[in-house]
Write an enzyme that holds these catalytic residues in place. Structure first.
Site, PDB file in Angstrom:
ATOM      1  N   ASP A  33     -41.989  -3.882 -28.179  1.00  0.00           N
ATOM      2  CA  ASP A  33     -40.884  -2.920 -28.125  1.00  0.00           C
ATOM      3  C   ASP A  33     -41.293  -1.687 -27.320  1.00  0.00           C
ATOM      4  OD1 ASP A  33     -38.604  -1.467 -28.550  1.00  0.00           O
ATOM      5  OD2 ASP A  33     -38.539  -1.815 -30.709  1.00  0.00           O
ATOM      6  N   ASP A  34     -40.649  -1.493 -26.195  1.00  0.00           N
ATOM      7  CA  ASP A  34     -40.901  -0.322 -25.328  1.00  0.00           C
ATOM      8  C   ASP A  34     -42.275  -0.364 -24.651  1.00  0.00           C
ATOM      9  OD1 ASP A  34     -38.483   0.450 -26.396  1.00  0.00           O
ATOM     10  OD2 ASP A  34     -39.118   2.421 -27.077  1.00  0.00           O
ATOM     11  N   CYS A  73     -33.059  -1.251 -26.638  1.00  0.00           N
ATOM     12  CA  CYS A  73     -33.398  -2.329 -27.576  1.00  0.00           C
ATOM     13  C   CYS A  73     -32.286  -3.325 -27.891  1.00  0.00           C
ATOM     14  CB  CYS A  73     -33.882  -1.726 -28.896  1.00  0.00           C
ATOM     15  SG  CYS A  73     -35.284  -0.613 -28.706  1.00  0.00           S
ATOM     16  N   ARG A  77     -32.058  -7.254 -26.528  1.00  0.00           N
ATOM     17  CA  ARG A  77     -32.236  -8.384 -27.452  1.00  0.00           C
ATOM     18  C   ARG A  77     -31.002  -9.272 -27.501  1.00  0.00           C
ATOM     19  NH1 ARG A  77     -36.515  -6.210 -31.122  1.00  0.00           N
ATOM     20  NH2 ARG A  77     -37.284  -4.643 -29.675  1.00  0.00           N
ATOM     21  N   LYS A 126     -38.536  -6.675 -35.733  1.00  0.00           N
ATOM     22  CA  LYS A 126     -37.328  -5.830 -35.655  1.00  0.00           C
ATOM     23  C   LYS A 126     -36.151  -6.630 -35.123  1.00  0.00           C
ATOM     24  CE  LYS A 126     -35.991  -2.487 -32.325  1.00  0.00           C
ATOM     25  NZ  LYS A 126     -36.301  -1.248 -31.599  1.00  0.00           N
ATOM     26  N   HIS A 128     -32.376  -5.698 -35.034  1.00  0.00           N
ATOM     27  CA  HIS A 128     -31.588  -4.781 -34.194  1.00  0.00           C
ATOM     28  C   HIS A 128     -30.336  -5.381 -33.562  1.00  0.00           C
ATOM     29  CE1 HIS A 128     -32.317  -0.696 -32.044  1.00  0.00           C
ATOM     30  NE2 HIS A 128     -31.325  -0.684 -32.908  1.00  0.00           N
ATOM     31  N   SER A 151     -34.361   0.217 -35.391  1.00  0.00           N
ATOM     32  CA  SER A 151     -35.632   0.772 -34.926  1.00  0.00           C
ATOM     33  C   SER A 151     -36.406   1.506 -36.018  1.00  0.00           C
ATOM     34  CB  SER A 151     -35.386   1.716 -33.747  1.00  0.00           C
ATOM     35  OG  SER A 151     -35.108   0.956 -32.595  1.00  0.00           O
ATOM     36  N   HIS A 215     -42.983   1.065 -30.196  1.00  0.00           N
ATOM     37  CA  HIS A 215     -41.853   2.005 -30.214  1.00  0.00           C
ATOM     38  C   HIS A 215     -42.239   3.216 -31.073  1.00  0.00           C
ATOM     39  CE1 HIS A 215     -37.865   3.588 -31.180  1.00  0.00           C
ATOM     40  NE2 HIS A 215     -37.298   2.729 -30.355  1.00  0.00           N
ATOM     41  N   ASP A 267     -39.137  -5.542 -24.444  1.00  0.00           N
ATOM     42  CA  ASP A 267     -37.662  -5.478 -24.473  1.00  0.00           C
ATOM     43  C   ASP A 267     -37.079  -4.461 -23.502  1.00  0.00           C
ATOM     44  OD1 ASP A 267     -38.417  -3.161 -25.860  1.00  0.00           O
ATOM     45  OD2 ASP A 267     -36.709  -3.278 -27.229  1.00  0.00           O
ATOM     46  N   ASN A 268     -37.912  -3.523 -23.049  1.00  0.00           N
ATOM     47  CA  ASN A 268     -37.488  -2.523 -22.054  1.00  0.00           C
ATOM     48  C   ASN A 268     -38.714  -1.689 -21.690  1.00  0.00           C
ATOM     49  OD1 ASN A 268     -35.960  -1.306 -24.906  1.00  0.00           O
ATOM     50  ND2 ASN A 268     -37.566  -0.081 -23.959  1.00  0.00           N
ATOM     51  N   LYS A 288     -37.659   3.536 -19.896  1.00  0.00           N
ATOM     52  CA  LYS A 288     -36.595   3.192 -20.844  1.00  0.00           C
ATOM     53  C   LYS A 288     -35.349   4.058 -20.639  1.00  0.00           C
ATOM     54  CE  LYS A 288     -35.747   3.152 -25.842  1.00  0.00           C
ATOM     55  NZ  LYS A 288     -36.333   2.991 -27.163  1.00  0.00           N
TER      56      LYS A 288
END
Ligand code: MG
Length: 487
Positions: A33-34, A73, A77, A126, A128, A151, A215, A267-268, A288
């Site tokens: 994540d991130d 996010c 996803r 996660k 989301h 998150s 994240h 994811d980003n 992001k």
């Protein structure tokens, strides 16, 4: 390879899925994540050690132009698990504890399609994609779920917004903890993943591990704190990498390596306003929340011994929307009944000679705004506003400019609301064309030199607007379907 084509031909002739039980690959998707494009060592980082991600890259293929559909996010996803641009299924942005929406029940998700083909399925991390009951992972094709519904900053540990309710931790559909120890997240999800592999070693499985880290707010367990040369952020990524190593070891232990496709990606891009608590986009512009390369181009490695070539770097543009149709094809699962945007990219993954992305172009939205398009080496940004870090960054886990926001700005919505909460300011870009082959950092606008290219890309943009809409030009997309809504 011949087997793959043969199965496609037979599938086409019979109309029935024909992939034999033992040939159906296990599928493992490990999602960070991130995590930034420049964070793993195989993507050039010299401060953070990621030997297991590097190992995956050596034993498989490292993708250098792999994209997510949106730089945030939930939308990212949604695309990964539905094969659609997030805008087609009305899932842009990022959900929070007040959101009443989720993926519409009529959309068929990757795990549902695989489960229907006999796969055991689990999601640890996660989610989301909606926390109301009808949208929860176990109602959407996962046999098992453990983790958080949105998150990890959506709770009392939010770096700038006090007063948020406790962060729930679920097992299945039951909240088993509130405000769990975030330093244990990576360990917990790794243990669950390893246990799942052990339990399901004799049947095809789909294991989806959308890790919570890195994240913000970031945490490493005691065993990893102070280990890296890149401070706490580096520790967190090294722990994540070690967890990936444990999953790979489990696959080896049960002799599953050969029949398992492992995909690792983010994811980003990195949450740059968080300074030393954020990752790095490497040579890419911004991070992001933006549709510059730093927001949407992510590290991605895939391994499937004997199928995906080892020691290979693939620079072909690809996107997460393509994973669902590709994986369904490999598993002998049907495609969703409703139209999707992704296409089968197996020939590119398998390194077939002259295999290219099956798309004319990929489109980049931020929320409902169409910002950019990539076709071949060209990327065209339409005129749009974007977020950039507002002043010097910090080392304490707070965003840039923290404490300077006007309280009334905290209540505003959209880009400006995000800007004030997370240490960004709003800037503008005019129509700009970049040659990513020679200018990966999107620094030099060459639109004036290539009016023909601009015109060609604008034609593609027009078609995209008609398909998925664009709030910047008040265009309603004819392909847009509603998301699910629940009280
Ligand atoms: Mg993210």
């Amino acid at each position: 390879m011949w087997r793959y084509w043969l199965s496609l031909v037979t599938l086409a002739l019979s109309g029935l899925p024909v992939v034999a039980h033992e040939q159906r690959p296990n599928i493992v998707i490990l999602l960070a994540d991130d995590l930034g494009y420049g964070d793993p060592s195989c993507y050039g980082n010299t401060q953070i050690r990621t030997p297991h991600i590097d190992q995956l890259a050596r034993e498989g293929t490292r993708f250098t132009s792999f994209y997510v559909s949106q730089p945030v996010c939930t939308a990212s996803r949604a695309s990964l698990l539905t094969g659609c641009y997030a805008n087609r299924i009305s899932m842009s942005g990022a959900l929070n504890h007040l959101s009443k929406v989720g993926i519409h029940p009529q959309e068929q998700m990757l795990q549902e399609l695989l489960k229907a083909r006999g796969y055991a399925t689990a999601c640890y991390g996660k989610w989301h994609l909606g926390d109301r009951p009808p949208f929860q992972p176990t109602r959407r094709g996962f046999d098992d779920f453990a983790g958080i519904p949105y998150s990890n900053d959506n709770g009392p540990l939010h770096p700038t917004m006090p007063g948020l309710p406790p962060l729930p931790f679920y097992r299945g559909e039951k909240i088993i903890e509130k405000d769990p120890d975030q330093a244990k997240f990576t360990r917990r999800f790794t243990d669950l993943a390893v246990e799942f592999i052990a339990q399901h070693q004799h049947e095809p499985f789909f294991l989806y591990v959308p890790h919570v880290m890195p994240h913000v707010p970031i945490f490493a367990s005691e065993a990893f704190r102070g280990r890296s040369k890149a401070g706490l952020y580096g520790d967190v990524v090294e722990e994540l990498d070690a967890g990936i190593g444990e999953v790979l070891a489990a696959l080896r232990r049960y002799n599953l390596e050969k029949n398992t496709l492992v995909i690792f990606l983010s994811d980003n891009g990195p949450f740059l306003s968080y300074g030393t608590h954020a990752g790095s986009a490497g040579p890419l512009r911004e991070g992001k929340l933006t549709t510059f390369e730093g927001g949407v181009r992510v590290p991605c490695v895939m391994r499937w011994p004997g199928k995906i070539p080892a020691h290979r770097i693939c620079d072909e543009p690809l996107m997460t929307i393509d994973l669902l149709p590709t994986l369904c094809q490999l598993a002998g699962a049907p495609l969703p009944r409703r139209p999707i945007d992704g296409k089968d990219i197996a020939p590119v993954l398998f390194g077939d000679k002259n295999a290219h992305t099956p798309h004319n172009a990929y489109f980049f939205y931020a929320g409902d705004e169409l910002h950019a398009v990539r076709s071949g080496k060209w990327k065209l940004h339409l005129p749009h506003e974007y977020l950039t870090v507002n002043g010097p960054t910090r080392t304490d886990g707070k965003p840039a400019n923290h404490g300077q926001q006007k309280p009334e700005a905290m209540t505003s919505s959209g880009l400006r609301g995000i800007a004030s909460r997370h240490g960004y300011k709003v800037e503008k870009i005019e129509l700009s064309l970049y040659n990513l082959e020679t200018d990966i950092g999107e620094t030099t606008n060459v639109a004036a030199k290539h009016p023909d290219v601009v015109q060609r890309l604008l034609t593609l943009v027009e078609a995209a607007r008609r398909e998925w809409g664009d709030s910047l030009t008040n265009t309603q997309g004819q392909a847009v379907r509603p998301c699910g809504v629940s009280e």
